[in-house]
Design a protein around this motif. Structure first.
Motif, PDB file in Angstrom:
ATOM      1  N   TRP A  45       0.411 -18.465  29.079  1.00  0.00           N
ATOM      2  CA  TRP A  45      -0.864 -17.781  28.914  1.00  0.00           C
ATOM      3  C   TRP A  45      -1.854 -18.904  28.637  1.00  0.00           C
ATOM      4  N   PHE A  67       7.488 -12.193  28.755  1.00  0.00           N
ATOM      5  CA  PHE A  67       6.556 -11.648  29.746  1.00  0.00           C
ATOM      6  C   PHE A  67       7.379 -10.872  30.772  1.00  0.00           C
ATOM      7  N   LEU A  91       1.943  -8.073  36.133  1.00  0.00           N
ATOM      8  CA  LEU A  91       2.358  -8.322  34.761  1.00  0.00           C
ATOM      9  C   LEU A  91       2.593  -6.964  34.108  1.00  0.00           C
ATOM     10  N   THR A  94       3.317  -6.239  28.183  1.00  0.00           N
ATOM     11  CA  THR A  94       3.763  -7.428  27.469  1.00  0.00           C
ATOM     12  C   THR A  94       3.214  -7.392  26.062  1.00  0.00           C
TER      13      THR A  94
END
Length: 97
Positions: A45, A67, A91, A94
């Motif tokens: 990130w 993740f 994604l 998370t």
């Protein structure tokens, strides 16, 4: 070794606190373009300045990494999906604690 390269931009605000964890929110829930075929194993990130905010393992939702990603099939015996160049990766939910 193949490397699955993809980037997901986060929404503004990029996260919220839910049940004691920080839940990330993507800008485009439809996914991001996969640049290179491979299985993601580690994620970063990174903020707008290029600094690493957090990092951790990448898996599908069933395997509980830091993740979670969707966008390919997880081969038997693996924990992360095989992503194909030109495909989309999403994604998943998370939560960082």
């Amino acid at each position: 070794m193949a490397l699955a390269r993809a980037g997901s931009s986060l929404a503004v605000p990029c996260a919220s606190i839910v049940g004691g964890g920080l839940v990330l929110h993507v800008a485009d829930p439809g996914g991001s373009l996969v640049l290179t075929t491979g299985m993601p194993r580690w994620g970063l990130w990174v903020n707008a300045a290029g600094d690493i905010v957090a990092e951790g393992s990448v898996t599908d939702e069933a395997n509980g990494g830091d993740f979670w990603v969707e966008g390919g099939n997880t081969p038997l015996g693996e924990t992360s999906p095989l992503l194909q160049a030109g495909g989309l990766v999403v994604l998943g939910t998370t939560s960082l604690t």
